[in-house]
Design an enzyme around this catalytic site. Structure first.
Site, PDB file in Angstrom:
ATOM      1  N   LYS A 207      42.619  33.874  38.114  1.00 15.98           N
ATOM      2  CA  LYS A 207      42.687  35.124  38.866  1.00 15.98           C
ATOM      3  C   LYS A 207      41.787  35.063  40.106  1.00 15.98           C
ATOM      4  CE  LYS A 207      45.362  37.701  36.179  1.00 15.98           C
ATOM      5  NZ  LYS A 207      46.337  36.748  35.661  1.00 15.98           N
TER       6      LYS A 207
HETATM    7  C1  LIG Z   1      49.840  41.657  35.282  1.00 16.41           C
HETATM    8  C2  LIG Z   1      48.970  41.168  34.166  1.00 16.41           C
HETATM    9  N1  LIG Z   1      48.697  41.997  33.144  1.00 16.41           N
HETATM   10  C3  LIG Z   1      47.916  41.614  32.121  1.00 16.41           C
HETATM   11  C4  LIG Z   1      47.365  40.355  32.072  1.00 16.41           C
HETATM   12  C5  LIG Z   1      46.580  39.951  30.865  1.00 16.41           C
HETATM   13  O1  LIG Z   1      45.315  39.446  31.156  1.00 16.41           O
HETATM   14  P1  LIG Z   1      44.635  38.297  30.262  1.00 16.41           P
HETATM   15  O2  LIG Z   1      45.371  37.035  30.503  1.00 16.41           O
HETATM   16  O3  LIG Z   1      43.227  38.260  30.776  1.00 16.41           O
HETATM   17  O4  LIG Z   1      44.695  38.729  28.852  1.00 16.41           O
HETATM   18  C6  LIG Z   1      47.604  39.463  33.122  1.00 16.41           C
HETATM   19  C7  LIG Z   1      46.988  38.107  33.146  1.00 16.41           C
HETATM   20  O5  LIG Z   1      47.542  37.105  33.020  1.00 16.41           O
HETATM   21  C8  LIG Z   1      48.441  39.877  34.189  1.00 16.41           C
HETATM   22  O6  LIG Z   1      48.725  39.053  35.201  1.00 16.41           O
END
Ligand SMILES: Cc1ncc(COP(=O)(O)O)c(C=O)c1O
Length: 397
Positions: A207
């Site tokens: 990210k």
């Molecule tokens: C749009 C979106 N929502 C939720 C998430 C979930 O985050 P994480 O991967 O930190 O659990 C991500 C990350 O990949 C995402 O890009």
């Protein structure tokens, strides 16, 4: 030569010492779970976003889950979101036992279409308690707009819908750390995460602000809700072994907080470099006469006197003959990816919701036609040129 889709070692070079110092301080303290480093990060992050409360979580997914649990959303409830997003957005709705309602996207921005959303809300019946109901009779408890690829959903319109229909907004700002918008009504500038009643971010290593493993955060405006989030993140426990509610272990590690604190001062610079790369792509595609073949990312906040109007978490084109283009780029060692090849309403695990091919045509077209190119902050001008040249060769020979 080849161009990677992402090159985290290049980023690490810029923060190596700060990260090492932060990590060493955590080891020296031996305070690994929550504690001062996590609180320092929460406070800095709340300030960055412009919200009063931030609660560090173990991932973006857990940050969303904790919000839904703290809102008491469960069986008999429904949550509205977009079908064109990472799986977790809808996965968490399912996990708390609620129904997911998908609203199609705006084909220009790839964000949830607010006109369709309003039409859907307007067509609902209310129950005795005033909740809008889905066709299946579930109570609509929240709307989750996703600031996909790093650009904000229209904030004023969203807030108006939330007020008009009394449905809270939970922003999925996982891809939008530092993305800005300006209110049409007040002219005020704000950041993603400050639109809704609450929001969540992901610090997955790829990210714009990435940890050294999984990490996330929930933010909100209400102090009582922040306390509920803290409770839910720690098995519903304030006093050890006394559980007021059922929660989970959603705690942010102090080591991740230290890495994030070390990287945070650079997030605006990185976002600005990503925007610079997007400008170089725009110039390159225009000069190469490629605009009949590819549609560049929309910049809906451009010209509204906000700096970080699009923070380009991903640089996504709509491209003619997408799959062939992708094969050509891969053959030329140019990193590229498809976000996301199957929209969520067509995922096998959501077949029970009853959507079919053709139900949400804009999301389906985006899944078929878009491709993401390298956009990371440290990308070099000659690499951008190589990507543009490779695409020009594909379309024009
Ligand atoms: C749009 C979106 N929502 C939720 C998430 C979930 O985050 P994480 O991967 O930190 O659990 C991500 C990350 O990949 C995402 O890009």
């Amino acid at each position: 030569m080849g161009v990677p889709l992402l090159d985290l070692p290049r980023q690490h070079e810029r923060v190596r010492t700060a990260v090492a110092d932060g990590v060493a301080a955590v080891f020296a303290s031996q305070q690994f779970i929550l504690g001062k480093t996590v609180e320092d990060f929460e406070n800095s992050f709340a300030e960055l976003i412009g919200v009063p409360h931030a609660v560090g979580m173990s991932s973006g997914t857990d940050a969303q889950l904790a919000i839904l649990m703290a809102m008491g959303i469960g069986e008999g409830d429904a949550v509205i979101t977009t079908p064109y997003t990472f799986f977790a957005t809808a996965g968490c709705i399912h996990r708390v036992g609620a129904e997911t309602v998908f609203i199609d996207i705006d084909p220009a921005t790839y964000l949830i279409d607010l006109t369709l959303l309003e039409q859907y809300l307007e067509s609902r019946q209310r129950d005795d308690e005033g909740y809008l109901l889905t066709d299946k009779g579930a109570r609509i408890r929240a709307i989750i707009p996703v600031h996909l690829f790093g650009v904000c959903v229209a904030a004023d319109a969203l807030q108006n819908l939330s007020e008009k229909y009394s449905v809270p907004i939970v922003e999925d700002a996982a891809q939008a750390v530092g993305a800005e918008f300006r209110s049409w009504a007040t002219g005020e500038m704000s950041r993603a995460g400050a639109i809704g009643d609450s929001a969540y971010f992901s610090f997955f290593p790829t990210k714009n602000l990435g940890a050294a493993g999984d990490a996330g955060i929930s933010v909100c405006k209400d102090a009582d809700f922040a306390n509920k989030l803290r409770l839910v993140r720690n098995h519903g426990m304030e006093q050890r072994y006394y559980h007021r509610v059922v929660g989970g272990n959603f705690r942010l590690d102090a080591l991740q907080a230290a890495v994030l604190l070390a990287k945070m001062p650079l997030v605006h610079e990185w976002n600005s470099e990503r925007r610079g790369n997007a400008t170089d792509y725009r110039d390159g595609f225009t000069a190469a006469g490629l605009l009949d073949f590819v549609t560049l990312p929309a910049e809906p906040w451009y010209g509204r006197a906000v700096e970080n109007h699009h923070i380009y978490h991903q640089y996504v084109l709509r491209a003619h003959r997408r799959d062939e283009l992708m094969a050509h780029l891969q053959a030329n060692k140019i990193g590229c990816a498809v976000y996301y090849p199957v929209p969520l309403h067509l995922q096998e695990c959501f077949a029970y919701l009853g959507y079919q091919e053709g139900s949400l045509p804009h999301a389906e077209a985006a899944a078929r036609e878009t491709i993401a190119l390298p956009i990371f902050a440290e990308l070099r001008p000659e690499e951008i040129k190589e990507v543009v040249d490779a695409i020009a060769t594909f379309y024009k020979g």
